[in-house]
Motif scaffolding. Sequence first.
Motif, PDB file in Angstrom:
ATOM      1  N   ARG A  81      85.263 -56.104  24.142  1.00 13.74           N
ATOM      2  CA  ARG A  81      83.958 -56.521  24.445  1.00 13.74           C
ATOM      3  C   ARG A  81      83.080 -55.652  23.942  1.00 13.74           C
ATOM      4  N   HIS A  82      82.999 -54.478  23.665  1.00 14.72           N
ATOM      5  CA  HIS A  82      82.039 -53.811  23.009  1.00 14.72           C
ATOM      6  C   HIS A  82      81.836 -54.065  21.666  1.00 14.72           C
ATOM      7  N   TYR A  83      82.896 -54.422  20.981  1.00 13.01           N
ATOM      8  CA  TYR A  83      82.908 -55.179  19.491  1.00 13.01           C
ATOM      9  C   TYR A  83      82.047 -56.444  19.447  1.00 13.01           C
ATOM     10  N   ARG A  84      82.239 -57.350  20.503  1.00 10.73           N
ATOM     11  CA  ARG A  84      81.749 -58.618  20.536  1.00 10.73           C
ATOM     12  C   ARG A  84      80.174 -58.453  20.865  1.00 10.73           C
ATOM     13  N   GLU A  85      79.928 -57.505  21.675  1.00 13.53           N
ATOM     14  CA  GLU A  85      78.510 -57.338  22.113  1.00 13.53           C
ATOM     15  C   GLU A  85      77.654 -56.837  20.902  1.00 13.53           C
ATOM     16  N   HIS A  86      78.434 -55.872  20.137  1.00 12.68           N
ATOM     17  CA  HIS A  86      77.483 -55.149  18.963  1.00 12.68           C
ATOM     18  C   HIS A  86      77.574 -55.882  17.685  1.00 12.68           C
ATOM     19  N   LYS A  87      78.613 -56.887  17.684  1.00 13.63           N
ATOM     20  CA  LYS A  87      78.476 -57.365  16.453  1.00 13.63           C
ATOM     21  C   LYS A  87      77.553 -58.262  15.895  1.00 13.63           C
ATOM     22  N   LYS A  88      76.612 -58.874  16.733  1.00 11.00           N
ATOM     23  CA  LYS A  88      75.634 -59.867  16.840  1.00 11.00           C
ATOM     24  C   LYS A  88      74.694 -59.076  15.724  1.00 11.00           C
TER      25      LYS A  88
END
Length: 189
Positions: free
Chosen positions: A182-189
């Motif tokens: 979830r952290h990766y998805r949120e900060h990938k943007k």
Amino acid sequence: MSLTLDFVSTVRAERSGLVDRLSDVEGLTVWVREHAADLDVDPGFTATEELREQTVRLRQAVRALFAKAVSPEPPSRADAAALPGFAESLALVNAAALAAPRAPQLSWSGEPALVVVPAVPVEPSARVRAAIATAAVEFLAGPERAQLRTCQAPRCVLYFLKEHPRQEWCSTACGNRARAARHYREHKK
């Protein structure tokens, strides 16, 4: 862990992909020996290919019933598309439980105790399937069914019992993996 949860968890995900502990006769033999007391078989039990095939079919039926039990939540991603139908699964599990009925008996060695024994003489392979099916019937008809969940962590395919209201994953490791994803998805943007 209950016999039924351990049985359906013989399919699990590891880094290399899905792992099936019952993929060969040796794997089934090891699993049955680990549960010899619960399955009412000799600890030196050796499986056959025929028993392995029947046991895998039974496992798929129990997993189909688990998928129904957790709905409307999604079933395990391990084999959701390959599960047999509900009616067929229910019939198979019930037939397996009837194949080797067990009966309560009173044992009295010092203190009275309840023991469950085969009601009729039957071969060990039928006892194995019947004990697994009976455990599944008791589990699915019992109060624990309401706590049954599918772990939604990335790559996890296990079912688990929700032990407290905020529990979302089968283990701490799965929770960490889900939070990291979830952290990766949120900060990938």
